[in-house]
Motif scaffolding. Structure first.
Motif, PDB file in Angstrom:
ATOM      1  N   MET A 106      94.763 -55.610  73.740  1.00 54.26           N
ATOM      2  CA  MET A 106      93.547 -56.627  73.762  1.00 54.26           C
ATOM      3  C   MET A 106      92.519 -55.754  72.783  1.00 54.26           C
ATOM      4  O   MET A 106      92.355 -54.335  72.790  1.00 54.26           O
ATOM      5  N   PRO A 107      92.038 -56.495  71.656  1.00 57.39           N
ATOM      6  CA  PRO A 107      91.297 -55.924  70.796  1.00 57.39           C
ATOM      7  C   PRO A 107      89.994 -55.097  71.599  1.00 57.39           C
ATOM      8  O   PRO A 107      89.437 -55.782  72.507  1.00 57.39           O
ATOM      9  N   ARG A 108      89.416 -54.288  70.530  1.00 56.78           N
ATOM     10  CA  ARG A 108      88.126 -53.584  71.131  1.00 56.78           C
ATOM     11  C   ARG A 108      87.088 -54.608  70.759  1.00 56.78           C
ATOM     12  O   ARG A 108      86.700 -55.427  69.683  1.00 56.78           O
ATOM     13  N   GLU A 109      86.186 -54.693  71.871  1.00 52.93           N
ATOM     14  CA  GLU A 109      84.913 -55.428  71.457  1.00 52.93           C
ATOM     15  C   GLU A 109      83.926 -54.501  70.541  1.00 52.93           C
ATOM     16  O   GLU A 109      83.455 -53.509  70.725  1.00 52.93           O
ATOM     17  N   LEU A 110      83.109 -55.363  69.743  1.00 52.77           N
ATOM     18  CA  LEU A 110      82.140 -54.844  68.896  1.00 52.77           C
ATOM     19  C   LEU A 110      80.802 -55.474  69.536  1.00 52.77           C
ATOM     20  O   LEU A 110      80.622 -56.630  69.370  1.00 52.77           O
ATOM     21  N   VAL A 111      79.841 -54.721  69.935  1.00 51.16           N
ATOM     22  CA  VAL A 111      78.589 -55.090  70.465  1.00 51.16           C
ATOM     23  C   VAL A 111      77.502 -54.512  69.670  1.00 51.16           C
ATOM     24  O   VAL A 111      77.169 -53.388  69.551  1.00 51.16           O
ATOM     25  N   TYR A 112      76.637 -55.510  69.265  1.00 48.23           N
ATOM     26  CA  TYR A 112      75.452 -55.099  68.655  1.00 48.23           C
ATOM     27  C   TYR A 112      74.266 -54.872  69.420  1.00 48.23           C
ATOM     28  O   TYR A 112      74.103 -55.777  70.488  1.00 48.23           O
ATOM     29  N   THR A 113      73.804 -53.566  69.612  1.00 47.03           N
ATOM     30  CA  THR A 113      72.546 -53.380  70.687  1.00 47.03           C
ATOM     31  C   THR A 113      71.327 -53.047  69.658  1.00 47.03           C
ATOM     32  O   THR A 113      71.744 -52.190  69.022  1.00 47.03           O
ATOM     33  N   GLY A 114      70.135 -53.545  69.766  1.00 53.67           N
ATOM     34  CA  GLY A 114      69.080 -53.413  69.368  1.00 53.67           C
ATOM     35  C   GLY A 114      67.659 -53.927  69.515  1.00 53.67           C
ATOM     36  O   GLY A 114      67.759 -55.053  70.647  1.00 53.67           O
ATOM     37  N   ILE A 132      83.338 -37.717  63.785  1.00 56.90           N
ATOM     38  CA  ILE A 132      82.661 -38.854  62.787  1.00 56.90           C
ATOM     39  C   ILE A 132      83.646 -39.292  61.806  1.00 56.90           C
ATOM     40  O   ILE A 132      83.967 -38.640  61.196  1.00 56.90           O
ATOM     41  N   SER A 133      83.751 -40.605  61.667  1.00 55.97           N
ATOM     42  CA  SER A 133      84.486 -41.104  60.791  1.00 55.97           C
ATOM     43  C   SER A 133      83.881 -41.953  59.911  1.00 55.97           C
ATOM     44  O   SER A 133      83.030 -42.725  60.182  1.00 55.97           O
ATOM     45  N   VAL A 134      84.296 -42.066  58.608  1.00 56.37           N
ATOM     46  CA  VAL A 134      83.548 -42.871  57.627  1.00 56.37           C
ATOM     47  C   VAL A 134      84.535 -44.139  57.428  1.00 56.37           C
ATOM     48  O   VAL A 134      85.715 -43.849  57.007  1.00 56.37           O
ATOM     49  N   LEU A 135      84.066 -45.374  57.205  1.00 54.84           N
ATOM     50  CA  LEU A 135      84.771 -46.413  57.113  1.00 54.84           C
ATOM     51  C   LEU A 135      84.232 -47.085  55.861  1.00 54.84           C
ATOM     52  O   LEU A 135      83.110 -47.166  55.977  1.00 54.84           O
ATOM     53  N   ARG A 136      85.142 -47.347  54.914  1.00 56.27           N
ATOM     54  CA  ARG A 136      84.618 -47.740  53.535  1.00 56.27           C
ATOM     55  C   ARG A 136      84.575 -49.367  53.476  1.00 56.27           C
ATOM     56  O   ARG A 136      83.881 -49.919  52.300  1.00 56.27           O
ATOM     57  N   SER A 137      84.973 -50.330  54.574  1.00 56.76           N
ATOM     58  CA  SER A 137      84.869 -51.635  54.298  1.00 56.76           C
ATOM     59  C   SER A 137      84.902 -52.263  55.534  1.00 56.76           C
ATOM     60  O   SER A 137      85.225 -51.628  56.621  1.00 56.76           O
ATOM     61  N   LEU A 138      84.752 -53.442  55.722  1.00 56.85           N
ATOM     62  CA  LEU A 138      84.736 -54.446  56.734  1.00 56.85           C
ATOM     63  C   LEU A 138      86.133 -54.545  57.030  1.00 56.85           C
ATOM     64  O   LEU A 138      86.412 -54.945  58.392  1.00 56.85           O
ATOM     65  N   ASP A 139      86.907 -54.409  56.305  1.00 57.14           N
ATOM     66  CA  ASP A 139      88.493 -54.572  56.603  1.00 57.14           C
ATOM     67  C   ASP A 139      88.963 -53.389  57.629  1.00 57.14           C
ATOM     68  O   ASP A 139      89.665 -53.766  58.675  1.00 57.14           O
ATOM     69  N   VAL A 195      86.783 -51.835  59.334  1.00 55.77           N
ATOM     70  CA  VAL A 195      86.031 -52.321  60.729  1.00 55.77           C
ATOM     71  C   VAL A 195      87.104 -53.156  61.554  1.00 55.77           C
ATOM     72  O   VAL A 195      87.180 -53.056  62.977  1.00 55.77           O
ATOM     73  N   ALA A 196      87.379 -54.177  61.033  1.00 59.19           N
ATOM     74  CA  ALA A 196      88.480 -55.216  61.699  1.00 59.19           C
ATOM     75  C   ALA A 196      89.844 -54.304  62.004  1.00 59.19           C
ATOM     76  O   ALA A 196      90.288 -54.586  63.158  1.00 59.19           O
ATOM     77  N   GLU A 197      90.223 -53.541  61.280  1.00 59.18           N
ATOM     78  CA  GLU A 197      91.452 -52.639  61.799  1.00 59.18           C
ATOM     79  C   GLU A 197      90.911 -51.696  62.937  1.00 59.18           C
ATOM     80  O   GLU A 197      91.835 -51.566  64.000  1.00 59.18           O
ATOM     81  N   LEU A 198      89.945 -51.357  62.930  1.00 58.52           N
ATOM     82  CA  LEU A 198      89.701 -50.353  63.940  1.00 58.52           C
ATOM     83  C   LEU A 198      89.508 -51.345  65.341  1.00 58.52           C
ATOM     84  O   LEU A 198      90.088 -50.785  66.347  1.00 58.52           O
ATOM     85  N   LYS A 199      88.908 -52.658  65.160  1.00 60.70           N
ATOM     86  CA  LYS A 199      88.804 -53.169  66.279  1.00 60.70           C
ATOM     87  C   LYS A 199      90.152 -53.724  66.894  1.00 60.70           C
ATOM     88  O   LYS A 199      90.359 -53.780  68.293  1.00 60.70           O
ATOM     89  N   GLN A 200      91.252 -53.480  66.070  1.00 62.84           N
ATOM     90  CA  GLN A 200      92.547 -54.027  66.565  1.00 62.84           C
ATOM     91  C   GLN A 200      93.310 -52.758  67.484  1.00 62.84           C
ATOM     92  O   GLN A 200      94.269 -53.146  68.115  1.00 62.84           O
ATOM     93  N   GLY A 201      92.496 -51.582  67.200  1.00 65.24           N
ATOM     94  CA  GLY A 201      93.153 -50.642  67.966  1.00 65.24           C
ATOM     95  C   GLY A 201      92.678 -50.287  69.528  1.00 65.24           C
ATOM     96  O   GLY A 201      92.179 -51.409  70.052  1.00 65.24           O
ATOM     97  N   ASP A 202      93.349 -49.416  70.089  1.00 67.60           N
ATOM     98  CA  ASP A 202      93.094 -49.028  71.507  1.00 67.60           C
ATOM     99  C   ASP A 202      91.770 -48.381  71.589  1.00 67.60           C
ATOM    100  O   ASP A 202      91.390 -47.751  70.716  1.00 67.60           O
ATOM    101  N   GLY A 203      91.348 -48.576  72.918  1.00 67.18           N
ATOM    102  CA  GLY A 203      89.796 -48.294  73.057  1.00 67.18           C
ATOM    103  C   GLY A 203      88.961 -49.100  73.732  1.00 67.18           C
ATOM    104  O   GLY A 203      89.029 -50.306  73.674  1.00 67.18           O
TER     105      GLY A 203
END
Length: 191
Positions: free
Chosen positions: A1-9, A103-110, A112-120
């Motif tokens: 199951m993909p990870r949820e990305l939640v905006y909080t602000g 701390i990891s640096v992500l260079r693109s939205l791609d 981010v999309a890949e991270l969402k497909q991982g576990d966690g």
């Protein structure tokens, strides 16, 4: 199951997310959250979020702002060891703040999309209005946790994009209003 990305602000009634706690970004009305009477119950959502947060995500400018304060802040101690992701094309990975967990640096939205497909579990995006707009335009945001403040700022960084796109439906998950005029709105993105 993909990870949820939640905006909080925090946002103003007219959708501005710029400089809620201070004037770092040069907004002439910076610090507008502090102008509203503090009621602990209006901010209870922040503690509730922590129980669900498995990682944090920031845009470059928000990372720079939070990294100066949060690592040594007792109020944010529970975030210290959580994994953090900074979406930036310019941040040197060797320049990240030491002793603030992984701390990891992500260079693109791609990436981010890949991270969402991982576990966690859920990844929470704090601040980062420009990143939030780009994530939303790329259909990567799954939920919004908003504290809407009773102020109209008229100018500043909007949380929401003005890009011409297909309608994005939201389903209200939770809401509350507080005597200081703050509204809590929690929306799931409908897909």
């Amino acid at each position: 199951m993909p990870r949820e990305l939640v905006y909080t602000g925090f946002i103003s009634l007219d959708g501005v997310a710029d400089s809620p706690g201070g004037t770092e970004e040069g907004h002439r009305s910076g610090g507008w959250v502090l102008d509203t009477e503090f009621l602990p119950e209006a901010f209870a959502i922040k503690g509730e979020e922590l129980a669900e947060t498995s990682a944090l995500m920031f845009g470059r400018r928000s990372y720079d702002a939070f990294a100066r304060i949060w690592p040594g802040s007792a109020d944010h101690a529970a975030y210290k060891e959580l994994p953090k992701y900074v979406v930036s094309s310019t941040l040197d990975p060797d320049a990240v703040v030491p002793d603030w967990g992984p701390i990891s640096v992500l260079r693109s939205l791609d990436e981010v999309a890949e991270l969402k497909q991982g576990d966690g579990g859920a990844i929470f995006v704090h601040g980062s209005a420009e990143l939030a707009r780009n994530l939303s335009d790329a259909d990567l945001v799954d939920r919004y946790h908003l504290l809407v403040f009773p102020v109209l700022l008229g100018a500043g960084k909007s949380l929401f994009s003005s890009t011409d796109r297909d309608k994005l439906g939201l389903r209200l998950r939770d809401s509350a209003s507080y005597p200081n005029g703050v509204l809590k709105l929690v929306y799931d993105v409908v897909r």
